[in-house]
Enzyme design. Structure first.
Site, PDB file in Angstrom:
ATOM      1  N   GLY A 131      46.401 -75.034 -17.342  1.00 48.65           N
ATOM      2  CA  GLY A 131      46.470 -75.206 -15.892  1.00 48.65           C
ATOM      3  C   GLY A 131      45.207 -75.784 -15.284  1.00 48.65           C
ATOM      4  O   GLY A 131      45.021 -75.757 -14.077  1.00 48.65           O
ATOM      5  N   ASN A 158      57.281 -73.781 -20.344  1.00 47.50           N
ATOM      6  CA  ASN A 158      57.012 -72.423 -19.865  1.00 47.50           C
ATOM      7  C   ASN A 158      56.885 -72.536 -18.358  1.00 47.50           C
ATOM      8  O   ASN A 158      55.891 -73.046 -17.848  1.00 47.50           O
ATOM      9  CB  ASN A 158      55.713 -71.897 -20.493  1.00 47.50           C
ATOM     10  CG  ASN A 158      55.289 -70.567 -19.879  1.00 47.50           C
ATOM     11  OD1 ASN A 158      56.048 -69.947 -19.131  1.00 47.50           O
ATOM     12  ND2 ASN A 158      54.076 -70.130 -20.185  1.00 47.50           N
ATOM     13  N   TRP A 159      57.916 -72.076 -17.682  1.00 51.01           N
ATOM     14  CA  TRP A 159      57.937 -72.248 -16.222  1.00 51.01           C
ATOM     15  C   TRP A 159      57.042 -71.249 -15.486  1.00 51.01           C
ATOM     16  O   TRP A 159      56.828 -71.386 -14.291  1.00 51.01           O
ATOM     17  CB  TRP A 159      59.387 -72.131 -15.713  1.00 51.01           C
ATOM     18  CG  TRP A 159      60.193 -73.375 -15.935  1.00 51.01           C
ATOM     19  CD1 TRP A 159      59.833 -74.466 -16.671  1.00 51.01           C
ATOM     20  CD2 TRP A 159      61.492 -73.657 -15.400  1.00 51.01           C
ATOM     21  NE1 TRP A 159      60.831 -75.410 -16.630  1.00 51.01           N
ATOM     22  CE2 TRP A 159      61.853 -74.944 -15.856  1.00 51.01           C
ATOM     23  CE3 TRP A 159      62.382 -72.947 -14.594  1.00 51.01           C
ATOM     24  CZ2 TRP A 159      63.071 -75.540 -15.525  1.00 51.01           C
ATOM     25  CZ3 TRP A 159      63.594 -73.544 -14.261  1.00 51.01           C
ATOM     26  CH2 TRP A 159      63.932 -74.833 -14.718  1.00 51.01           C
ATOM     27  N   LYS A 160      56.587 -70.213 -16.191  1.00 47.11           N
ATOM     28  CA  LYS A 160      55.736 -69.188 -15.563  1.00 47.11           C
ATOM     29  C   LYS A 160      56.457 -68.598 -14.336  1.00 47.11           C
ATOM     30  O   LYS A 160      57.655 -68.429 -14.389  1.00 47.11           O
ATOM     31  CB  LYS A 160      54.356 -69.777 -15.242  1.00 47.11           C
ATOM     32  CG  LYS A 160      53.757 -70.482 -16.477  1.00 47.11           C
ATOM     33  CD  LYS A 160      52.333 -70.877 -16.342  1.00 47.11           C
ATOM     34  CE  LYS A 160      51.870 -71.531 -17.648  1.00 47.11           C
ATOM     35  NZ  LYS A 160      50.458 -71.862 -17.639  1.00 47.11           N
ATOM     36  N   GLU A 202      48.039 -65.667 -20.123  1.00 46.05           N
ATOM     37  CA  GLU A 202      48.091 -65.110 -18.759  1.00 46.05           C
ATOM     38  C   GLU A 202      48.504 -63.643 -18.805  1.00 46.05           C
ATOM     39  O   GLU A 202      48.063 -62.841 -17.972  1.00 46.05           O
ATOM     40  CB  GLU A 202      49.044 -65.947 -17.893  1.00 46.05           C
ATOM     41  CG  GLU A 202      48.388 -67.270 -17.509  1.00 46.05           C
ATOM     42  CD  GLU A 202      49.352 -68.418 -17.313  1.00 46.05           C
ATOM     43  OE1 GLU A 202      50.559 -68.177 -17.159  1.00 46.05           O
ATOM     44  OE2 GLU A 202      48.887 -69.572 -17.325  1.00 46.05           O
ATOM     45  N   SER A 231      47.688 -78.049 -20.604  1.00 46.40           N
ATOM     46  CA  SER A 231      47.649 -79.335 -19.884  1.00 46.40           C
ATOM     47  C   SER A 231      48.225 -80.491 -20.703  1.00 46.40           C
ATOM     48  O   SER A 231      47.763 -81.625 -20.586  1.00 46.40           O
ATOM     49  CB  SER A 231      46.223 -79.658 -19.412  1.00 46.40           C
ATOM     50  OG  SER A 231      45.770 -78.640 -18.532  1.00 46.40           O
ATOM     51  N   HIS A 266      51.316 -64.673 -24.267  1.00 47.85           N
ATOM     52  CA  HIS A 266      50.718 -65.748 -23.465  1.00 47.85           C
ATOM     53  C   HIS A 266      49.379 -65.275 -22.899  1.00 47.85           C
ATOM     54  O   HIS A 266      49.233 -64.111 -22.514  1.00 47.85           O
ATOM     55  CB  HIS A 266      51.657 -66.178 -22.334  1.00 47.85           C
ATOM     56  CG  HIS A 266      51.202 -67.448 -21.711  1.00 47.85           C
ATOM     57  ND1 HIS A 266      50.196 -67.487 -20.768  1.00 47.85           N
ATOM     58  CD2 HIS A 266      51.555 -68.738 -21.941  1.00 47.85           C
ATOM     59  CE1 HIS A 266      49.967 -68.756 -20.439  1.00 47.85           C
ATOM     60  NE2 HIS A 266      50.780 -69.537 -21.128  1.00 47.85           N
ATOM     61  N   GLU A 296      47.095 -72.255 -27.719  1.00 49.40           N
ATOM     62  CA  GLU A 296      46.809 -72.576 -26.322  1.00 49.40           C
ATOM     63  C   GLU A 296      45.383 -72.162 -25.966  1.00 49.40           C
ATOM     64  O   GLU A 296      45.138 -70.992 -25.641  1.00 49.40           O
ATOM     65  CB  GLU A 296      47.788 -71.830 -25.404  1.00 49.40           C
ATOM     66  CG  GLU A 296      49.231 -72.200 -25.622  1.00 49.40           C
ATOM     67  CD  GLU A 296      50.048 -72.074 -24.342  1.00 49.40           C
ATOM     68  OE1 GLU A 296      50.740 -73.031 -24.017  1.00 49.40           O
ATOM     69  OE2 GLU A 296      49.968 -71.034 -23.663  1.00 49.40           O
ATOM     70  N   GLY A 344      53.363 -76.180 -19.588  1.00 45.65           N
ATOM     71  CA  GLY A 344      53.452 -75.465 -18.318  1.00 45.65           C
ATOM     72  C   GLY A 344      53.861 -76.396 -17.201  1.00 45.65           C
ATOM     73  O   GLY A 344      55.032 -76.760 -17.053  1.00 45.65           O
ATOM     74  N   GLY A 345      52.884 -76.831 -16.421  1.00 46.52           N
ATOM     75  CA  GLY A 345      53.133 -77.626 -15.213  1.00 46.52           C
ATOM     76  C   GLY A 345      54.088 -78.802 -15.408  1.00 46.52           C
ATOM     77  O   GLY A 345      54.996 -79.001 -14.590  1.00 46.52           O
TER      78      GLY A 345
HETATM   79  P1  13P Z   1      49.837 -76.043 -18.471  1.00 42.41           P
HETATM   80  O1  13P Z   1      50.621 -77.077 -19.245  1.00 42.41           O
HETATM   81  O2  13P Z   1      50.239 -75.965 -17.030  1.00 42.41           O
HETATM   82  O3  13P Z   1      48.368 -76.200 -18.688  1.00 42.41           O
HETATM   83  O4  13P Z   1      50.227 -74.624 -19.087  1.00 42.41           O
HETATM   84  C1  13P Z   1      50.205 -74.472 -20.456  1.00 42.41           C
HETATM   85  C2  13P Z   1      50.777 -73.156 -20.789  1.00 42.41           C
HETATM   86  O5  13P Z   1      50.230 -72.136 -20.463  1.00 42.41           O
HETATM   87  C3  13P Z   1      52.053 -73.132 -21.491  1.00 42.41           C
HETATM   88  O6  13P Z   1      52.355 -71.848 -21.922  1.00 42.41           O
END
Ligand code: 13P
Length: 255
Positions: free
Chosen positions: A176, A13-15, A100, A216, A98, A170, A237-238
């Protein structure tokens, strides 16, 4: 529960990261690193990067997803993108719910359900995110909350349509933050989600459903997390923004 019947899915998930040119660069770097994967490999990217992602991933085992979709087919919804628009481009996956989006954009269980239905009806696989905040975990309501989020998100989805659903557990406190749920915590909640599916649908449906962990997940901890019987991969994510790290996670899920 039989993990062997399920294929793991590792999805990035590149956000709100990366331009189209950067997208091409990362996917070109990832392709040779993940080509022998024995799991599905998906990258969910910003809308503006979809064309570049599809072009770069063509002929490879990387599939492309979006990060959200609207529930209507078309209309006066400034700034929104429909599920049909995504399928028309060649997109196969979309993230719904998600945290966020729930936290910053007013997404509710009801709108998550509407987006999930639209996605599945358009032929997309929806990666439906559920998870508790730290406060909710400390209140001891994680299981109930996640079961409820799962039930509401899947309202109106038939047993047959479940093959177009992935649930991503999640925990909000792990996103994050560099703070990962322990493998046992991830396993415990993923098992609750599977039990919820067994109750709402049946055991067969529960056994077949892919349930990911996200929060994470990285090259160092993926092995232990995906080794758990109810954890069928991850939503990353990251670490999905770095070709090398992402490929190590893909390898962990391919074992
Ligand atoms: P991180 O891996 O950066 O914690 O993000 C997880 C996430 O929100 C995937 O959708």
């Amino acid at each position: 529960m039989n993990k062997a019947v399920r294929k793991a899915v590792i999805a990035g998930n590149w956000k709100m990261n990366k331009t189209p040119a950067e997208t091409t660069e990362i996917i070109n770097a990832m392709k040779p690193l993940v080509k022998d994967a024995d799991c599905s490999v998906v990258l969910c990217v910003p809308y503006v990067d979809i064309h570049a992602a599809l072009t770069a991933a063509e002929g490879s085992n990387i599939e492309i997803g979006a990060e959200n979709c609207h529930w209507e087919k078309s209309g006066a919804y400034t700034g929104e993108i429909s599920a049909d628009m995504l399928t028309a481009m060649g997109v196969k996956y979309v993230i719904t719910g998600h945290s966020e989006r729930r936290q910053y954009f007013g997404e509710t269980d009801i709108t998550v359900n509407k987006r999930t239905l639209a996605a599945v009806n358009a032929g997309l696989t929806a990666i439906v995110c559920v998870g508790e905040t730290l406060e909710q975990r400390e209140q001891g309501i994680t299981g109930e909350l996640v079961a409820m989020q799962t039930k509401i998100a899947l309202g109106g989805i038939s047993k047959e349509q479940l093959n177009k659903i992935i649930i991503a557990y999640e925990p909000v406190w792990a996103i994050g933050t560099g703070k990962t749920a322990t493998a046992d915590q991830a396993e415990e909640v993923c098992a609750v989600i599977r039990e919820t599916i067994a109750k709402v649908y049946d055991n067969e449906a529960a056994e077949a459903l892919t349930i990911q962990y996200g929060g994470s997940m990285n090259a160092a901890n993926a092995d232990e997390l995906v080794s758990k019987v109810n954890v069928d991969g991850g939503l990353i994510g990251g670490a999905s923004l770095k070709a090398e790290d992402f490929s190590i996670i893909v390898k962990a899920a391919s074992k």
